[in-house]
Scaffold this motif. Sequence first.
Motif, PDB file in Angstrom:
ATOM      1  N   SER A  19       0.802  -1.329   0.023  1.00  0.00           N
ATOM      2  CA  SER A  19       0.129  -0.033   0.091  1.00  0.00           C
ATOM      3  C   SER A  19       0.911   1.212   0.001  1.00  0.00           C
ATOM      4  O   SER A  19       0.462   2.395   0.285  1.00  0.00           O
ATOM      5  CB  SER A  19      -0.931   0.085   1.222  1.00  0.00           C
ATOM      6  N   GLU A  21      -7.364  -0.293   1.049  1.00  0.00           N
ATOM      7  CA  GLU A  21      -8.069   0.765   0.359  1.00  0.00           C
ATOM      8  C   GLU A  21      -7.521   2.234   0.587  1.00  0.00           C
ATOM      9  O   GLU A  21      -7.843   3.074  -0.492  1.00  0.00           O
ATOM     10  CB  GLU A  21      -9.760   0.902   0.821  1.00  0.00           C
ATOM     11  N   GLN A  22      -6.733   2.484   1.472  1.00  0.00           N
ATOM     12  CA  GLN A  22      -6.111   3.872   1.545  1.00  0.00           C
ATOM     13  C   GLN A  22      -4.720   3.709   0.718  1.00  0.00           C
ATOM     14  O   GLN A  22      -4.140   4.766   0.740  1.00  0.00           O
ATOM     15  CB  GLN A  22      -5.647   4.038   3.022  1.00  0.00           C
ATOM     16  N   THR A  23      -4.583   2.965  -0.057  1.00  0.00           N
ATOM     17  CA  THR A  23      -3.533   2.960  -0.949  1.00  0.00           C
ATOM     18  C   THR A  23      -3.253   4.410  -1.701  1.00  0.00           C
ATOM     19  O   THR A  23      -4.480   4.683  -2.363  1.00  0.00           O
ATOM     20  CB  THR A  23      -3.202   2.002  -1.885  1.00  0.00           C
ATOM     21  N   TYR A  55      -8.241  -4.216  -4.205  1.00  0.00           N
ATOM     22  CA  TYR A  55      -8.319  -3.882  -2.760  1.00  0.00           C
ATOM     23  C   TYR A  55      -8.119  -5.015  -1.772  1.00  0.00           C
ATOM     24  O   TYR A  55      -9.402  -5.620  -1.911  1.00  0.00           O
ATOM     25  CB  TYR A  55      -9.359  -2.875  -2.482  1.00  0.00           C
ATOM     26  N   ASN A  94     -18.058   7.164  -0.046  1.00  0.00           N
ATOM     27  CA  ASN A  94     -16.606   7.330  -0.373  1.00  0.00           C
ATOM     28  C   ASN A  94     -16.052   8.595  -1.284  1.00  0.00           C
ATOM     29  O   ASN A  94     -15.139   8.580  -0.973  1.00  0.00           O
ATOM     30  CB  ASN A  94     -16.012   5.949  -0.359  1.00  0.00           C
ATOM     31  N   ASN A 144     -14.502  10.897   0.923  1.00  0.00           N
ATOM     32  CA  ASN A 144     -13.420  10.161   1.854  1.00  0.00           C
ATOM     33  C   ASN A 144     -11.825  10.325   1.029  1.00  0.00           C
ATOM     34  O   ASN A 144     -11.612   9.500   0.140  1.00  0.00           O
ATOM     35  CB  ASN A 144     -13.711   8.745   2.218  1.00  0.00           C
ATOM     36  N   ASN A 162      -9.176   9.351   2.156  1.00  0.00           N
ATOM     37  CA  ASN A 162      -8.360   8.208   2.556  1.00  0.00           C
ATOM     38  C   ASN A 162      -8.591   7.262   1.738  1.00  0.00           C
ATOM     39  O   ASN A 162      -7.811   6.179   1.601  1.00  0.00           O
ATOM     40  CB  ASN A 162      -8.652   7.718   3.918  1.00  0.00           C
ATOM     41  N   SER A 163      -9.740   7.162   0.706  1.00  0.00           N
ATOM     42  CA  SER A 163      -9.905   5.990  -0.141  1.00  0.00           C
ATOM     43  C   SER A 163      -9.470   6.398  -1.493  1.00  0.00           C
ATOM     44  O   SER A 163      -9.816   7.389  -1.932  1.00  0.00           O
ATOM     45  CB  SER A 163     -11.413   5.857  -0.006  1.00  0.00           C
TER      46      SER A 163
END
Length: 238
Positions: A99, A123-125, A138, A156, A159, A161-162
């Motif tokens: 990631s 998912e935060q990659t 993911y 999301n 979001n 971070n996603s």
Amino acid sequence: MEDKKIALLIDADNISPRYIKTIVEEAAKEGSITYKRIYGDWTSPNLSSWKQELLDYSLNPVQQYAYTTGKNATDSAMIIDAMDILYTRTVDGFCLVSSDSDFTKLAARLKESGMLVIGMGKEQTPKPFVVACSKFKYLDIIAGDSSKSITDSAENSENENSALTTVNALKESINQIIDENSDAEGWTLASKIGSLLLNQYSDFDCRNYGCKKMIELLKKLGYTTRVSEDKKVYKIRK
């Protein structure tokens, strides 16, 4: 057609061993895994949870000491090995499991050399690494750690971070594909939409949106569908 030969390279410092089954299964869908290497400082107690998986999945551990605190020497070792494997011309693609955005340049370089590049991470990659790959999966979503639905994915979009491609972006692309590829009655092959979406979004996967099949996702997104008489071909329209 002969299976593609895939080099599986895993950043153990960055990925949990609970994802190893998913990693190997997803990589095997792309071809025959000819290299199985996993990188980390194996003298560190932090990697002790990986030890059984090394045996169960026949992973080749590559030792990389952490020479300096705060610096990830594993990244450099994995990048050097990837380039060495590239120059042998014994594989058709790479599966880079991390990631960490530090592998963005590596993914882009491998693609420039005609390699299939499958990325896997959480998912935060960071988005740059995701889009640098030919495909990105993911692990937390596929493994069920992060349960997704159409509603979840829409939320999301706000979001930060996603890196997941949003539902709104998907619908805009699907509408454009239909406009450009539909017949006189406005129908487009569902399979064509799936392949063109993957060309646009490296992380496109129906499972990211709580669906197992493309036609299921299209129905949930509100598109009209119909199936051929032999039930082998699906078409959709707006």
